[in-house]
Design an enzyme around this catalytic site. Structure first.
Site, PDB file in Angstrom:
ATOM      1  N   HIS A 153       0.808  -1.229   0.000  1.00  0.00           N
ATOM      2  CA  HIS A 153       0.000   0.000   0.000  1.00  0.00           C
ATOM      3  C   HIS A 153       0.842   1.282   0.000  1.00  0.00           C
ATOM      4  O   HIS A 153       0.761   2.100   0.908  1.00  0.00           O
ATOM      5  CB  HIS A 153      -0.965   0.000   1.195  1.00  0.00           C
ATOM      6  CG  HIS A 153      -1.949  -1.118   1.150  1.00  0.00           C
ATOM      7  ND1 HIS A 153      -3.014  -1.211   2.021  1.00  0.00           N
ATOM      8  CD2 HIS A 153      -2.035  -2.214   0.339  1.00  0.00           C
ATOM      9  CE1 HIS A 153      -3.710  -2.308   1.750  1.00  0.00           C
ATOM     10  NE2 HIS A 153      -3.116  -2.927   0.723  1.00  0.00           N
ATOM     11  N   TYR A 160     -13.441  10.070   2.274  1.00  0.00           N
ATOM     12  CA  TYR A 160     -13.958   9.001   1.422  1.00  0.00           C
ATOM     13  C   TYR A 160     -14.230   7.700   2.174  1.00  0.00           C
ATOM     14  O   TYR A 160     -14.501   6.675   1.557  1.00  0.00           O
ATOM     15  CB  TYR A 160     -13.032   8.819   0.222  1.00  0.00           C
ATOM     16  CG  TYR A 160     -13.188   9.999  -0.713  1.00  0.00           C
ATOM     17  CD1 TYR A 160     -14.051   9.945  -1.794  1.00  0.00           C
ATOM     18  CD2 TYR A 160     -12.551  11.205  -0.441  1.00  0.00           C
ATOM     19  CE1 TYR A 160     -14.248  11.045  -2.605  1.00  0.00           C
ATOM     20  CE2 TYR A 160     -12.754  12.325  -1.244  1.00  0.00           C
ATOM     21  CZ  TYR A 160     -13.600  12.235  -2.325  1.00  0.00           C
ATOM     22  OH  TYR A 160     -13.815  13.342  -3.116  1.00  0.00           O
ATOM     23  N   TYR A 163      -9.875 -10.148   4.089  1.00  0.00           N
ATOM     24  CA  TYR A 163      -9.382 -11.271   3.298  1.00  0.00           C
ATOM     25  C   TYR A 163      -9.623 -12.591   4.025  1.00  0.00           C
ATOM     26  O   TYR A 163      -9.820 -13.630   3.405  1.00  0.00           O
ATOM     27  CB  TYR A 163      -7.883 -11.096   3.025  1.00  0.00           C
ATOM     28  CG  TYR A 163      -7.578 -10.013   2.015  1.00  0.00           C
ATOM     29  CD1 TYR A 163      -8.021 -10.121   0.701  1.00  0.00           C
ATOM     30  CD2 TYR A 163      -6.845  -8.896   2.377  1.00  0.00           C
ATOM     31  CE1 TYR A 163      -7.735  -9.135  -0.230  1.00  0.00           C
ATOM     32  CE2 TYR A 163      -6.559  -7.900   1.452  1.00  0.00           C
ATOM     33  CZ  TYR A 163      -6.999  -8.018   0.158  1.00  0.00           C
ATOM     34  OH  TYR A 163      -6.721  -7.042  -0.757  1.00  0.00           O
TER      35      TYR A 163
END
Length: 396
Positions: A172, A285, A296
């Site tokens: 990331h 956001y 996951y």
């Protein structure tokens, strides 16, 4: 035209067909339909029709995990390779000798040499910008370096910005750059990584909602790496003044619609929940408070899909396409997919709402999509034998 649309309601997934029906006919209201005026409903995800109106031409192959591309004024291309090389393509031929002067990178997992971007006034100042991961497995970050390019080498390399705080692991990094009309730049920065990684005892994703952290953000910088005085949080107590928008997981597609002055992004979800967002200064956001992603390992990250004060995405992909690379081209968006191995042609209306979506099959992991000076779309594929591919519209 009919579209398969999915929306979570009271924690349950309800699938329905929107077939040109009115608000009264649609059991979940017209806000759920593609192109609706409301942004609460999430447009369709999943299988989309194939686009057959693009010709694909392989221009170059033999690239090792290329990540980004940029064009010099004479049409020469620069391409980054994630292991740490900057390559040059002249007249469709890949120069076997990499450009010298590239900073040392932390090349592990998702990290390495990533974005290459030219200053808007490159013809005058010869400035090239690179983003890359720097540090160690225990403490690393995204950096921006700028240098002058003399045609063969980078000169006067300077690190002008580095992300704070540091993070562990190799996930990331974000790293896309977009230039705005005032010659400031936007830089996308990931949230730091997935569980079980921790930053100061917390999951890295918690950084995305912290205004004193640059992780999980888009930051806005001057061309020398300094902070613009009109950034949205410059006067906010305990906020990092570089922050431009926040609540992001890992943006790897970022583009600017010059005609409408709009910034668009594509963002990786966790397990599903990839997003297309219309970005605005100062906005939140949602990640990880509001998300369509799942862990996951299974289970929900959040039960909330929308919340007042947080911006809803324009489009959500579940299952994930793993979006990377984004271009605004002839009024529409073209988004690369790593897992889907395609380019998604996203048709927009004048208000910036999604009308429809088609898939341009590439057959390899698409890492970047950009518009060249010749007016054509180009794609690079993230493979050990990566390719540069030209897309040309044909027919209707």
């Amino acid at each position: 035209m009919s579209y398969l649309s999915k929306r979570l309601l009271s924690g349950a997934a309800i699938a329905f067909i929107v077939a040109g029906c009115s608000s009264a006919q649609n059991p979940l209201n017209s806000s759920s339909a593609i192109g609706s005026e409301s942004n609460y409903g999430i447009p369709p995800s999943g299988d989309v029709p194939k686009a057959n109106n693009f010709k694909k031409t392989k221009v170059v192959e033999g690239l090792e995990n290329p990540w980004s591309m940029a064009w010099l004024p004479d049409g020469t291309m620069l391409i980054t390779e994630r292991p740490g090389r900057l390559r040059i393509v002249r007249n469709g031929v890949l120069d076997p000798t990499p450009i010298t002067g590239v900073p040392e990178v932390f090349a592990v997992s998702q990290g390495g040499l990533m974005e290459v971007s030219l200053h808007p006034k490159f013809a005058q100042n010869r400035l090239v910008y690179l983003t890359y991961s720097h540090g160690t497995e225990e403490a690393n970050r995204t950096r921006i370096a700028r240098a002058k390019f003399d045609g063969k080498a980078l000169q006067d390399v300077q690190v002008i910005f580095e992300v704070s705080p540091t993070k562990p692991g190799g996930q990331h990094f974000g790293s896309r750059i977009v230039w705005l009309p005032d010659n400031t730049m936007l830089l996308a920065i990931g949230d730091g990584g997935n569980p079980p990684l921790k930053i100061n005892g917390e999951l890295p994703r918690q950084q995305a909602q912290k205004l004193d952290s640059q992780l999980g953000k888009i930051v806005r910088l001057n061309d020398d790496g300094s902070i613009p005085k009109d950034n949205p949080f410059v006067s906010t107590a305990n906020a990092n003044p570089a922050v431009w928008s926040y609540g992001h997981r890992n943006i790897q597609g970022l583009t600017f619609d010059a005609e409408n002055k709009r910034v668009w992004s594509t963002e990786h979800g966790s397990k599903g929940g990839d997003e297309v967002n219309l970005e605005e200064a100062g906005k939140n956001y949602g990640w990880p408070v509001v998300t369509y992603s799942r862990e996951y390992s299974g289970g929900e990250i959040s039960q909330e899909r929308s919340r007042p004060g947080m911006v809803d995405p324009k489009l959500v992909w579940t299952p994930s396409i793993a979006p990377s690379g984004l271009a605004f081209y002839k009024g529409d968006l073209f988004a690369g997919g790593l897992v889907s191995q395609d380019v998604r042609h996203i048709d927009l209306n004048e208000k910036g709402n999604v009308v429809s979506e088609k898939s341009i099959e590439i057959g390899q992991r698409v890492r970047d999509v950009k518009v060249a000076p010749d007016g054509k779309l180009y794609v690079i594929t993230d493979e050990d034998n990566g390719q540069l591919i030209r897309l040309e519209a044909v027919g209707n």
